[in-house]
Design a protein around this motif. Structure first.
Motif, PDB file in Angstrom:
ATOM      1  N   PRO A  23       0.832  -1.212   0.000  1.00  0.00           N
ATOM      2  CA  PRO A  23       0.000   0.000   0.000  1.00  0.00           C
ATOM      3  C   PRO A  23       0.863   1.258   0.000  1.00  0.00           C
ATOM      4  O   PRO A  23       1.941   1.291   0.596  1.00  0.00           O
ATOM      5  CB  PRO A  23      -0.795  -0.131   1.305  1.00  0.00           C
ATOM      6  CG  PRO A  23      -0.768  -1.574   1.647  1.00  0.00           C
ATOM      7  CD  PRO A  23       0.545  -2.091   1.160  1.00  0.00           C
ATOM      8  N   ARG A  24       0.354   2.277  -0.674  1.00  0.00           N
ATOM      9  CA  ARG A  24       1.038   3.569  -0.720  1.00  0.00           C
ATOM     10  C   ARG A  24       0.153   4.645  -0.135  1.00  0.00           C
ATOM     11  O   ARG A  24      -1.068   4.605  -0.267  1.00  0.00           O
ATOM     12  CB  ARG A  24       1.370   3.952  -2.167  1.00  0.00           C
ATOM     13  CG  ARG A  24       2.540   3.233  -2.769  1.00  0.00           C
ATOM     14  CD  ARG A  24       2.742   3.676  -4.210  1.00  0.00           C
ATOM     15  NE  ARG A  24       2.866   5.131  -4.321  1.00  0.00           N
ATOM     16  CZ  ARG A  24       2.919   5.776  -5.486  1.00  0.00           C
ATOM     17  NH1 ARG A  24       2.836   5.104  -6.633  1.00  0.00           N
ATOM     18  NH2 ARG A  24       3.036   7.090  -5.512  1.00  0.00           N
ATOM     19  N   ASP A  35      -3.692  -4.106 -10.213  1.00  0.00           N
ATOM     20  CA  ASP A  35      -3.655  -3.930  -8.763  1.00  0.00           C
ATOM     21  C   ASP A  35      -4.441  -5.046  -8.089  1.00  0.00           C
ATOM     22  O   ASP A  35      -5.457  -5.523  -8.617  1.00  0.00           O
ATOM     23  CB  ASP A  35      -4.291  -2.588  -8.365  1.00  0.00           C
ATOM     24  CG  ASP A  35      -3.296  -1.435  -8.355  1.00  0.00           C
ATOM     25  OD1 ASP A  35      -2.120  -1.656  -8.683  1.00  0.00           O
ATOM     26  OD2 ASP A  35      -3.722  -0.298  -8.042  1.00  0.00           O
ATOM     27  N   GLY A  38      -6.081  -6.002  -4.162  1.00  0.00           N
ATOM     28  CA  GLY A  38      -6.326  -5.487  -2.819  1.00  0.00           C
ATOM     29  C   GLY A  38      -7.256  -6.362  -2.016  1.00  0.00           C
ATOM     30  O   GLY A  38      -7.610  -7.479  -2.400  1.00  0.00           O
ATOM     31  N   THR A  84      -2.590  -3.555  -2.351  1.00  0.00           N
ATOM     32  CA  THR A  84      -2.436  -2.098  -2.456  1.00  0.00           C
ATOM     33  C   THR A  84      -3.607  -1.313  -1.892  1.00  0.00           C
ATOM     34  O   THR A  84      -3.460  -0.128  -1.564  1.00  0.00           O
ATOM     35  CB  THR A  84      -2.243  -1.708  -3.931  1.00  0.00           C
ATOM     36  OG1 THR A  84      -3.229  -2.379  -4.726  1.00  0.00           O
ATOM     37  CG2 THR A  84      -0.871  -2.125  -4.423  1.00  0.00           C
ATOM     38  N   TRP A  85      -4.798  -1.958  -1.782  1.00  0.00           N
ATOM     39  CA  TRP A  85      -5.985  -1.218  -1.362  1.00  0.00           C
ATOM     40  C   TRP A  85      -6.869  -2.064  -0.469  1.00  0.00           C
ATOM     41  O   TRP A  85      -6.830  -3.287  -0.512  1.00  0.00           O
ATOM     42  CB  TRP A  85      -6.814  -0.782  -2.592  1.00  0.00           C
ATOM     43  CG  TRP A  85      -6.043   0.073  -3.537  1.00  0.00           C
ATOM     44  CD1 TRP A  85      -5.434  -0.321  -4.696  1.00  0.00           C
ATOM     45  CD2 TRP A  85      -5.744   1.460  -3.371  1.00  0.00           C
ATOM     46  NE1 TRP A  85      -4.777   0.733  -5.276  1.00  0.00           N
ATOM     47  CE2 TRP A  85      -4.950   1.844  -4.469  1.00  0.00           C
ATOM     48  CE3 TRP A  85      -6.066   2.405  -2.410  1.00  0.00           C
ATOM     49  CZ2 TRP A  85      -4.480   3.140  -4.641  1.00  0.00           C
ATOM     50  CZ3 TRP A  85      -5.602   3.698  -2.573  1.00  0.00           C
ATOM     51  CH2 TRP A  85      -4.824   4.048  -3.671  1.00  0.00           C
ATOM     52  N   TYR A 135      -3.299  -0.120   5.629  1.00  0.00           N
ATOM     53  CA  TYR A 135      -3.852   0.524   4.439  1.00  0.00           C
ATOM     54  C   TYR A 135      -4.056   2.018   4.711  1.00  0.00           C
ATOM     55  O   TYR A 135      -4.969   2.397   5.459  1.00  0.00           O
ATOM     56  CB  TYR A 135      -5.190  -0.118   4.059  1.00  0.00           C
ATOM     57  CG  TYR A 135      -5.096  -1.601   3.788  1.00  0.00           C
ATOM     58  CD1 TYR A 135      -4.664  -2.080   2.552  1.00  0.00           C
ATOM     59  CD2 TYR A 135      -5.424  -2.528   4.780  1.00  0.00           C
ATOM     60  CE1 TYR A 135      -4.565  -3.443   2.312  1.00  0.00           C
ATOM     61  CE2 TYR A 135      -5.329  -3.892   4.544  1.00  0.00           C
ATOM     62  CZ  TYR A 135      -4.898  -4.344   3.312  1.00  0.00           C
ATOM     63  OH  TYR A 135      -4.809  -5.699   3.085  1.00  0.00           O
ATOM     64  N   THR A 164      -3.616   2.697  -8.525  1.00  0.00           N
ATOM     65  CA  THR A 164      -2.311   3.278  -8.168  1.00  0.00           C
ATOM     66  C   THR A 164      -1.855   4.238  -9.246  1.00  0.00           C
ATOM     67  O   THR A 164      -1.360   5.351  -8.954  1.00  0.00           O
ATOM     68  CB  THR A 164      -1.281   2.164  -7.963  1.00  0.00           C
ATOM     69  OG1 THR A 164      -1.711   1.289  -6.907  1.00  0.00           O
ATOM     70  CG2 THR A 164       0.084   2.735  -7.601  1.00  0.00           C
TER      71      THR A 164
END
Length: 270
Positions: free
Chosen positions: A66-67, A138, A140, A177-178, A200, A266
């Motif tokens: 995750p960003r 992506d 998640g 990532t989500w 997250y 992303t």
């Protein structure tokens, strides 16, 4: 004439007996004939087949983590409106054959999508995680059991988030990532806080709902998406519904004609 005495006869008999006994001892054979046994032939050493090399294990997935996007709120509904990009996001569960067909169709059009996977679906279809990531999409978290997470106790809601995160980590090396809540378009403040604690930074919502889960038919799904989508939109769709797979080519073709590119979430926010 030589006379042989009784004493000489006895000596000769003793000498002959000695020769026979000596031959038996020397040859290792108890035969009365006194023949000497031949040594056993040397055993041939069996040839050894070279061991086959152990096949190398595939390299572990380099799944993105995750960003945090500092300019975005804790709960994201869309990306920048001034860029010609949209994110098609899919709730991940259902018939894996439909999921593979949808991924293939997206890739045929050069599109990248975002899949929010249900943990129990990953348990049943562990190879789908690699398929999604290998396609450049992506991946998640959409909770472990796809229950109404906003209505659960703090302990139960936390378990729904972390158990799915654990599945993703085990399969990909990352928690995904989500995070998107299940059975609700947006997360409650409690679920937002629990998602952040699980790793997250943002909860992913959407601004366009395709309503494909109501099974309205492919033309209706296409019309609903194209009537509302614009630059920066995050579109909610689902794996597991034939209407969605059938609608996707027309959706992507029209997006292309409008100059809108389907990218991962992303990429949408980067």
């Amino acid at each position: 004439m030589v006379r042989v005495t009784t004493t000489d006869r006895r000596g000769a008999l003793r000498a002959g007996a000695g020769l026979v006994a000596g031959g038996a001892l020397a040859g290792g054979c108890s035969s009365a004939t006194g023949s000497v046994a031949q040594p056993a032939p040397a055993r041939a050493t069996p040839s050894r087949t070279p061991a086959k090399p152990t096949p190398a294990k595939p390299a572990p997935l380099a799944a993105p983590a995750p960003r945090a996007f500092p300019r975005q709120p804790a709960q994201i509904t869309h990306g920048p409106r001034d860029r010609p990009r949209v994110a098609l996001t899919f709730h991940g569960q259902g018939d894996p054959a439909l999921a593979h067909a949808l991924l293939t169709e997206a890739e045929r059009h050069g599109a990248r999508i975002t899949v929010l996977a249900v943990g129990t679906w990953l348990d049943e279809q562990p190879d789908i995680a690699r398929r999604i990531l290998d396609g450049g999409h992506d991946l998640g978290n959409h909770t472990q059991r796809h229950v109404a997470v906003n209505t659960m106790s703090e302990t139960a809601a936390r378990a729904e988030i972390t158990e799915c995160a654990d599945r993703l980590r085990r399969l990909t090396g990352s928690i995904g990532t989500w995070f998107r809540p299940s059975r609700a378009p947006t997360a409650s403040p409690l679920v937002v806080r629990l998602a952040r604690a699980a790793g997250y930074p943002h909860v992913l919502s959407y601004d366009v709902d395709s309503l494909d889960y109501t099974r309205p038919g492919a033309p209706a799904v296409t019309r609903k998406v194209l009537a509302e989508v614009r630059g920066g939109s995050v579109v909610s769709m689902h794996f597991g519904y034939p209407d969605t797979v059938a609608a996707l080519p027309a959706v992507l073709q029209e997006l292309d004609s409008r100059g809108l590119h389907a990218v991962t979430t992303t990429e949408l926010l980067s």
